[in-house]
Design an enzyme around this catalytic site. Structure first.
Site, PDB file in Angstrom:
ATOM      1  CD  GLN A  43      44.726  46.416  10.431  1.00 44.08           C
ATOM      2  OE1 GLN A  43      45.114  47.549  10.181  1.00 44.08           O
ATOM      3  NE2 GLN A  43      43.638  46.181  11.135  1.00 44.08           N
ATOM      4  CB  ILE A  44      48.561  43.264  15.508  1.00 41.24           C
ATOM      5  CG1 ILE A  44      47.324  44.104  15.832  1.00 41.24           C
ATOM      6  CG2 ILE A  44      49.561  43.366  16.669  1.00 41.24           C
ATOM      7  CD1 ILE A  44      46.531  43.611  17.030  1.00 41.24           C
ATOM      8  CG  ASP A  70      48.328  34.101   9.980  1.00 45.10           C
ATOM      9  OD1 ASP A  70      47.176  33.608  10.142  1.00 45.10           O
ATOM     10  OD2 ASP A  70      48.552  35.317  10.084  1.00 45.10           O
ATOM     11  N   GLY A 117      43.851  35.007  16.868  1.00 44.19           N
ATOM     12  CA  GLY A 117      42.678  34.586  17.636  1.00 44.19           C
ATOM     13  C   GLY A 117      41.441  34.744  16.788  1.00 44.19           C
ATOM     14  NE  ARG A 126      30.790  37.680  27.560  1.00 47.15           N
ATOM     15  CZ  ARG A 126      30.782  37.042  28.732  1.00 47.15           C
ATOM     16  NH1 ARG A 126      29.677  36.506  29.202  1.00 47.15           N
ATOM     17  NH2 ARG A 126      31.890  36.923  29.426  1.00 47.15           N
ATOM     18  CD  GLN A 140      47.905  29.671  18.448  1.00 45.73           C
ATOM     19  OE1 GLN A 140      47.947  30.574  19.283  1.00 45.73           O
ATOM     20  NE2 GLN A 140      47.655  29.904  17.167  1.00 45.73           N
ATOM     21  CG  ASP A 187      43.751  48.713  27.686  1.00 39.20           C
ATOM     22  OD1 ASP A 187      43.015  49.048  26.762  1.00 39.20           O
ATOM     23  OD2 ASP A 187      43.987  47.525  27.985  1.00 39.20           O
ATOM     24  NE  ARG A 190      43.959  52.132  22.894  1.00 37.86           N
ATOM     25  CZ  ARG A 190      43.255  51.072  22.536  1.00 37.86           C
ATOM     26  NH1 ARG A 190      42.548  50.411  23.466  1.00 37.86           N
ATOM     27  NH2 ARG A 190      43.249  50.647  21.286  1.00 37.86           N
ATOM     28  CG  HIS A 215      42.462  44.510  26.407  1.00 39.41           C
ATOM     29  ND1 HIS A 215      42.825  45.832  26.328  1.00 39.41           N
ATOM     30  CD2 HIS A 215      42.319  44.081  25.131  1.00 39.41           C
ATOM     31  CE1 HIS A 215      42.906  46.185  25.059  1.00 39.41           C
ATOM     32  NE2 HIS A 215      42.589  45.136  24.310  1.00 39.41           N
TER      33      HIS A 215
END
Length: 357
Positions: A43-44, A70, A117, A126, A140, A187, A190, A215
């Site tokens: 998407q991004i 990709d 990612g 996590r 990468q 951010d 925003r 972030h």
């Protein structure tokens, strides 16, 4: 608008000299910059690629060669992105390299925007997410280290952005630490948008808000040093419950989740636009008297632990960033800044464990 960019990039400017002679005043054409976008079929990436090709990231007179990377699973979708970029016939876009090979993608790149990612999924711990991203960013980082331009500028977008950037930095010894950053401009933007909306002013009139820290939901959006229409924001929002109740801070911290709830998809357009803003200011400079937020390698400023990727207010000039010094930090701000720093220190420990360090 593309036609305008094409004219700016190609026409030869002239002036009439006092004696009547025609003089060529146009600067020589710039050599293309190589810009890598990882996760380019997502998407991004899909939103970001045309912005770069249109000149939003590096300017209306800067030709680009896009390197789109990709995974093998997304190879067909990546080809679709390449086809659309060809069909758009962007005047500034000189070539497209679409590949699933990291070495090919990283060859000679000047700017690397790391969008790809492994996202956290339901039920994952996590450490599981960190372990996945360690393997991605180690590979990468090695490719960038060995094949990118020696002064490559790296922007990490994929979450956890700060710590993914740190993983990359730890595994790319040839890349200067100051050349690895992460995206907190989203951010920052925003916060600008919320202040502008609440005060009824254009976004361009809101200056010097700050995002401190990670972030993540521990970030600290700070308006104490900002202005709107040239006047302190803090004075103008006095008495507004949106700010005094802490709702502003929560709104910025949780904006990504709110967008997912509304769209059923994560932020893409705003993330891509903010990535362009981040790189454009980094490369072309910030306006004198103004600063922006970037996740950068901490030098210990404002009591933040060194050697983590932490969002600070910065100014940019000559392709370099510099942390703004001398801002007065009140006790509440200090407390909130520390919460985010502590989270990043914990993330760093976890990342280093996954790296076996």
């Amino acid at each position: 608008m593309d036609a305008l960019f094409g004219i700016v990039g190609n026409v030869v400017g002239t002036v009439i000299a006092p004696v009547g002679a025609v003089v060529n005043t146009m600067k020589p054409k710039k050599a293309p910059k190589h810009v890598l976008i990882t996760g380019a079929a997502g998407q991004i990436g899909y939103a970001l690629a045309p912005m770069v090709a249109r000149g939003i990231m590096l300017g209306p007179d800067q030709p680009v060669i896009l390197h789109l990377l990709d995974i093998e699973f997304a190879k067909e979708a990546l080809e679709g992105v390449r086809m659309e970029l060809v069909d758009a016939a962007f005047p500034l876009l000189h070539d497209i390299i679409a590949t699933t090979d990291e070495k090919v993608a990283c060859k000679d790149v000047d700017i690397a925007v790391m969008v790809g990612g492994f996202p956290r999924k339901e039920g994952m711990e996590r450490k599981d997410v960190m372990s996945k991203n360690v393997s991605i960013y180690k590979a990468q980082a090695a490719a960038l280290n060995d094949y990118a331009h020696p002064n490559v500028k790296v922007l990490v977008v994929a979450n956890p952005a700060n710590t993914n950037a740190l993983i990359l930095l730890e595994n790319a010894p040839k890349i200067k630490p100051e050349n690895v950053t992460c995206l907190t401009r989203l951010d920052h933007n925003r916060a600008v948008g919320q202040v502008a909306e609440q005060l009824g002013v254009p976004n361009t009139k809101v200056k010097n808000v700050i995002i401190w820290g990670n972030h993540s939901s521990t970030q600290y959006p700070d308006i104490n040093h900002g202005t709107a229409n040239g006047k302190p924001i803090k004075e103008q929002v006095a008495g507004k419950s949106f700010f005094s109740s802490g709702e502003f801070v929560k709104c910025v911290q949780q904006r990504g989740a709110a967008i997912i709830k509304a769209r059923k998809l994560s932020s893409a357009l705003s993330a891509a636009s903010s990535a362009c803003d981040h790189v454009r200011n980094w490369v072309n400079g910030t306006i004198p008297g103004e600063f922006v937020s970037m996740g950068v390698y901490s030098d210990g400023s404002y009591g933040i632990p060194a050697k983590i990727i932490y969002s600070f207010p910065v100014t940019c000039s000559g392709g370099n960033w510099k942390i703004v010094q001398g801002l007065k930090i009140d006790s509440e701000s200090e407390r909130l800044m520390k919460i985010s720093a502590d989270e990043l220190v914990d993330e760093k420990k976890l990342a280093l464990e996954c790296l076996g360090k």
